[in-house]
Design a protein around this motif. Structure first.
Motif, PDB file in Angstrom:
ATOM      1  N   THR A 318      41.821  46.014  28.621  1.00 49.58           N
ATOM      2  CA  THR A 318      41.558  45.662  27.245  1.00 49.58           C
ATOM      3  C   THR A 318      40.923  46.696  26.493  1.00 49.58           C
ATOM      4  N   ARG A 319      40.860  47.822  26.879  1.00 48.01           N
ATOM      5  CA  ARG A 319      40.097  49.028  25.989  1.00 48.01           C
ATOM      6  C   ARG A 319      41.362  49.422  25.087  1.00 48.01           C
ATOM      7  N   ARG A 320      42.695  48.950  25.288  1.00 45.53           N
ATOM      8  CA  ARG A 320      43.848  49.295  24.349  1.00 45.53           C
ATOM      9  C   ARG A 320      43.811  48.672  23.149  1.00 45.53           C
ATOM     10  N   ILE A 321      43.529  47.079  23.512  1.00 43.11           N
ATOM     11  CA  ILE A 321      43.223  46.305  22.438  1.00 43.11           C
ATOM     12  C   ILE A 321      42.084  46.404  21.528  1.00 43.11           C
ATOM     13  N   ALA A 322      41.043  46.711  22.233  1.00 43.24           N
ATOM     14  CA  ALA A 322      39.703  47.085  21.652  1.00 43.24           C
ATOM     15  C   ALA A 322      40.036  48.391  20.609  1.00 43.24           C
ATOM     16  N   GLY A 323      40.850  49.260  21.125  1.00 43.33           N
ATOM     17  CA  GLY A 323      41.030  50.394  20.117  1.00 43.33           C
ATOM     18  C   GLY A 323      41.497  50.255  18.973  1.00 43.33           C
ATOM     19  N   LEU A 324      42.106  49.037  18.653  1.00 43.19           N
ATOM     20  CA  LEU A 324      42.719  48.440  17.546  1.00 43.19           C
ATOM     21  C   LEU A 324      41.740  48.035  16.370  1.00 43.19           C
ATOM     22  N   HIS A 325      40.290  48.064  17.052  1.00 50.59           N
ATOM     23  CA  HIS A 325      39.313  47.545  15.921  1.00 50.59           C
ATOM     24  C   HIS A 325      38.362  48.450  15.793  1.00 50.59           C
ATOM     25  N   ASP A 326      38.349  48.740  14.468  1.00 50.20           N
ATOM     26  CA  ASP A 326      36.979  49.740  13.780  1.00 50.20           C
ATOM     27  C   ASP A 326      35.958  48.988  13.684  1.00 50.20           C
ATOM     28  N   PRO A 327      34.712  48.950  14.241  1.00 48.12           N
ATOM     29  CA  PRO A 327      33.449  48.331  14.183  1.00 48.12           C
ATOM     30  C   PRO A 327      32.980  48.592  12.620  1.00 48.12           C
ATOM     31  N   ALA A 328      33.491  49.699  12.227  1.00 46.56           N
ATOM     32  CA  ALA A 328      32.764  50.091  10.680  1.00 46.56           C
ATOM     33  C   ALA A 328      34.051  49.798   9.559  1.00 46.56           C
ATOM     34  N   GLY A 329      35.080  49.036  10.032  1.00 48.33           N
ATOM     35  CA  GLY A 329      36.226  48.884   9.110  1.00 48.33           C
ATOM     36  C   GLY A 329      35.853  48.082   7.791  1.00 48.33           C
TER      37      GLY A 329
END
Length: 343
Positions: A318-329
């Protein structure tokens, strides 16, 4: 002297446009006016301008008319439609009265063209998929800048280099989920307002094939008859991100809202892309599969295939899909728009 306002045109098909606009506008209190059909109900530190609907019908509209001929720079330009006339008048009137520094267009090539004709620069929100048709390319050319609400790795390979160069890619524009403890046996099926081809019978068959799991469904849809004991159709929820974050596995399309919430919560994902114009969801699903970020099925699996499909999802990193999210987006998107308004 107060800075000039920023308009944010909100498309009325699907929910992601509204949620994205409200979240961005909330980061610059008093600066934005959200413009669109049905925006009057949105609450936040922004103004709203609700404009008439231009659709021939409320459901099933793909944004294009059936005219035998129309300018290549337009997708939807029907004759003799009072909603279209009133809509253009309202937008042009607001521009003339408020003299905005910028109009964010999320999304409509016609509104982008209208803004340009009204001497107003635009930031065009560019969705995924193959947008290489003449109308989209003209909207991109006419814009001051482009904003893509997804990670650059989900870009369609058919996108021209000059469009990529003009684009700011910003993921993480979904509302961040509240902390939740995932329930391993829960399968959350998430449908967006854009519609789904999945039926109640499909859901019942999937739940019946996996009796050890609890299936929950959020979004539009009615419970099937009969309804398995392990299937709960919840309907609309005010906190879809929280429901998604609490699931052991999420099943859904590749719309920006669902995908953004899954990535933000780093949940195992079974992606069943919905039919959308310009291959929007199919293109993102292909990229997700190539990245190993989701289990992708081109159509809703047969009942017998669900146990193996869910097991496969459980083995995802799940680190792979989490990498598609920028918390500061969201902050980055707001800053980018404000910077464009002063350019």
């Amino acid at each position: 002297m107060s800075p000039a306002p920023i308009g944010y045109y909100v498309h009325h098909q699907g929910e992601g446009h509204r949620r994205r606009a409200a979240a961005i506008a909330a980061l610059a209190p008093g600066r934005f006016t959200l413009i669109g059909t049905g925006v009057a109900g949105l609450r936040g530190p922004f103004e709203t301008l609700d404009i008439p609907d231009d659709r021939p019908q409320a459901d099933g509209f793909d944004g294009r008319d059936d005219a035998a001929e129309r300018p290549e720079a337009l997708h939807y330009a029907p004759y003799d439609h009072d909603g279209v006339r009133a809509r253009a008048l309202a937008i042009a009137g607001w521009i003339a009265e408020r003299r905005p520094a910028l109009l964010v267009v999320d999304v409509s090539v016609e509104v982008a063209m209208l803004a340009r004709l009204c001497a107003t620069p635009t930031v065009y929100v560019r969705l995924a998929g193959d947008r290489s048709d003449p109308a989209h390319l003209d909207a991109f050319r006419g814009a001051q800048a482009l904003l893509a609400p997804f990670d650059e790795r989900l870009e369609d390979p058919r996108t021209p280099d000059w469009v990529r160069a003009k684009t700011r890619y910003v993921s993480g524009l979904a509302v961040a989920p509240k902390p939740a403890e995932p329930e391993a046996n829960v399968v959350m099926v998430a449908f967006g307002r854009g519609g789904s081809r999945v039926t109640g019978a499909d859901l019942a068959a999937a739940a019946g094939a996996t009796p050890e799991r609890e299936w929950r469904v959020i979004g539009p849809g009615e419970p099937p008859t009969p309804c398995p004991d392990n299937l709960n159709v919840l309907g609309w929820t005010d906190e879809p991100e929280r429901a998604i974050a609490a699931a052991g596995v999420v099943v859904g399309g590749a719309g920006d809202g669902v995908l953004g919430a899954v990535a933000a919560a780093a949940r195992p994902f079974v992606c069943v892309p919905e039919d959308r114009a310009y291959d929007e969801q199919a293109a993102k699903a292909t990229a997700l599969e190539a990245l190993g970020a989701a289990v992708v099925r081109p159509r809703w699996p047969n009942a017998a295939d669900w146990p193996a499909t869910l097991d496969e999802a459980g083995r995802l990193d799940t680190r792979r899909i989490a990498g598609l999210h920028d918390p500061a987006g969201l902050a980055k998107a707001a800053a980018f728009i404000l910077d464009q308004a002063t350019s």
